[in-house]
Design an enzyme around this catalytic site. Structure first.
Site, PDB file in Angstrom:
ATOM      1  N   SER A 135      48.481  31.403  26.486  1.00 40.86           N
ATOM      2  CA  SER A 135      48.038  30.720  27.703  1.00 40.86           C
ATOM      3  C   SER A 135      49.173  30.678  28.720  1.00 40.86           C
ATOM      4  O   SER A 135      50.358  30.618  28.342  1.00 40.86           O
ATOM      5  CB  SER A 135      47.640  29.299  27.326  1.00 40.86           C
ATOM      6  OG  SER A 135      47.489  28.491  28.461  1.00 40.86           O
ATOM      7  N   TYR A 159      49.372  20.660  23.005  1.00 46.25           N
ATOM      8  CA  TYR A 159      48.593  21.910  23.053  1.00 46.25           C
ATOM      9  C   TYR A 159      49.499  23.078  23.450  1.00 46.25           C
ATOM     10  O   TYR A 159      49.551  24.106  22.770  1.00 46.25           O
ATOM     11  CB  TYR A 159      47.419  21.792  24.046  1.00 46.25           C
ATOM     12  CG  TYR A 159      46.787  23.136  24.344  1.00 46.25           C
ATOM     13  CD1 TYR A 159      45.996  23.769  23.404  1.00 46.25           C
ATOM     14  CD2 TYR A 159      47.030  23.796  25.564  1.00 46.25           C
ATOM     15  CE1 TYR A 159      45.449  25.029  23.651  1.00 46.25           C
ATOM     16  CE2 TYR A 159      46.484  25.043  25.825  1.00 46.25           C
ATOM     17  CZ  TYR A 159      45.694  25.658  24.861  1.00 46.25           C
ATOM     18  OH  TYR A 159      45.170  26.903  25.117  1.00 46.25           O
ATOM     19  N   LYS A 163      50.922  26.531  21.308  1.00 43.23           N
ATOM     20  CA  LYS A 163      50.845  27.947  21.725  1.00 43.23           C
ATOM     21  C   LYS A 163      52.236  28.573  21.704  1.00 43.23           C
ATOM     22  O   LYS A 163      52.419  29.711  21.258  1.00 43.23           O
ATOM     23  CB  LYS A 163      50.249  28.058  23.136  1.00 43.23           C
ATOM     24  CG  LYS A 163      48.774  27.737  23.214  1.00 43.23           C
ATOM     25  CD  LYS A 163      47.932  28.807  22.541  1.00 43.23           C
ATOM     26  CE  LYS A 163      46.473  28.435  22.467  1.00 43.23           C
ATOM     27  NZ  LYS A 163      45.678  29.290  21.578  1.00 43.23           N
TER      28      LYS A 163
END
Ligand code: NAD
Ligand code: WQD
Length: 352
Positions: A135, A159, A163
């Site tokens: 992302s 989050y 990643k």
């Protein structure tokens, strides 16, 4: 583990974890279009089997699927025993930024733990070709825009950190001495900017559970009358009109980027590489609202609200590397993104 039937085929099988989700379902369509057979593993924690049935409606054939949690190594081993995959595309995981600060352990278990299990089972089966859903969040608050792949990475929430951790783990695996690797890892990290829109059939699209976190599904639900108004998070950023600027990319373009990355694995060989998947153009929240109103013919009432903590002013990609090395670039413009988003929303007001 429940599963659909799998007839023999001469097409290469590609494992798609999280293939019933928003992006994964569109990737399944593009894999069929490109002559592959998607094999989906999904626990349906944030999706429904109906999405896969509709992929079948679009393509004339539904993906083979296994209802399975990625954190179940035994079940995953059975799937690898049944198929010989030409590559693995790994979408399964949790993605809500706000929620990740409330239940970080769950996010690390699902996003990091799930990836570790997947990679262990892959290695045990001599499978080394992996495409990972990363992302633009890994760029944190970038010093400038457009963002290219050499920019420093950082995380501001669990989050994003999950990643980043997975990116680091995959880089380390690929950097290990070749003699110590079962089969040399061949990995591509795809850093998505802001996926929006839907397949032009209007049959598959984004189906968020509860109140949407992201801009486009929220705007779409305001336009259809399910939500009263949009809160625009801040109008005092240093941008064209003071509202946040993002690089929105049509989900079908994004899906095609995965097929390009899949083909690229064959030429790239061992290693781990990162690519931005974006359009290279940024639009503000108010520009998005205006474009959605044009495409839908509906008013989208909004009010200016305080900034959302953790948001940045501007984020858009330099997508030249993907163009040069994968031969991929986004084709669809803003108007098409909005038309397709509206067709999905208006045809499926309550999702699947
Ligand atoms: P999604 O929630 O629609 O899809 C994820 C799928 O994974 C769902 O079908 C869910 O049921 C499944 N899943 C979750 N945990 C699982 C587990 N433990 N075992 C098996 N299946 C599991 O999300 P999406 O928007 O399609 O995103 C796909 C991937 O792309 C995610 O990894 C996400 O972090 C990443 N990503 C998404 C965006 C975005 O804005 N949508 C942006 C950048 C990156
Ligand atoms: C876009 C713009 C908001 C909602 C997130 C994740 C990122 C990636 C994509 C997974 C911002 C504004 C939004 C609303 C608003 N996901 N907005 N009112 O924050 O760029 O990225 O999704 O990897 O990691 O952080 O996307 O759609 O939430 O917001 O004004 O109700 O819309 O402030 O400027 P974001 P978004």
């Amino acid at each position: 583990m429940s599963s659909s039937s799998s007839a023999p085929t001469t097409r290469p099988d590609v494992l798609v974890t999280g293939g019933a989700g928003y992006i994964g379902s569109h990737v399944c369509v593009e894999l069929f279009n490109a002559g592959y057979r998607p094999v989906v593993v999904d626990n349906f924690s944030n999706s429904k089997p109906e999405a896969l049935r509709r992929v079948g409606e679009i393509c004339g054939e539904a993906p083979v699927f296994y209802e399975l949690d990625l954190n179940d190594p035994k079940g995953l081993t059975e799937v690898f025993a049944r198929h010989s995959f030409s590559a693995v595309m790994h979408f399964a995981g949790l993605k809500a930024v706000g929620e990740s600060s409330r239940i970080p352990l769950t996010y690390y278990r699902e996003n990091v733990g799930g990836t570790l299990t997947l990679c262990e089972v892959m290695a045990a089966h001599g499978q080394s070709r992996l495409i990972f859903s990363s992302s633009a969040t890994v760029y944190g608050d970038p010093a400038s825009v457009p963002i290219d792949e050499r920019f420093p990475t950082s995380a501001t929430n669990p989050y994003g950190r999950s990643k980043l951790m997975v990116e680091d783990i995959l880089q380390d695996m690929a950097a290990a001495p070749a003699a110590d690797q079962v089969v040399p890892w061949n990995i591509t990290l795809l850093r998505y900017f802001n996926p929006v829109g839907a397949h032009d059939s209007g049959r598959i699209g984004e189906d968020p559970a509860g109140i949407p976190n992201n801009l486009l599904p929220y705007v779409a639900q305001v336009a259809i009358g399910k939500l009263p108004e949009l809160s625009v998070f801040g109008d005092d950023y240093d941008t064209v009109d003071g509202t946040g600027v993002r690089d929105y990319i049509h989900v079908v373009d994004l899906a095609r980027g995965h097929v390009a990355a899949l083909k690229g694995l064959s030429t790239a060989g061992a290693g781990c590489r990162a690519y931005n998947l974006g359009t290279g153009r940024g639009y503000s929240v108010l520009q998005m609202v205006a474009a959605f109103e044009r495409a839908s013919g509906r008013k989208v009432p909004y009010r200016i609200a305080p900034r959302r903590p953790g948001d940045i002013a501007s984020c858009y990609a330099n997508a030249d590397l993907a163009r040069r090395e994968l031969g991929w670039s986004a084709e669809f413009g803003l108007e098409r993104m909005m038309e397709d988003a509206w067709r999905w929303q208006s045809g499926n007001p309550n999702g699947y």
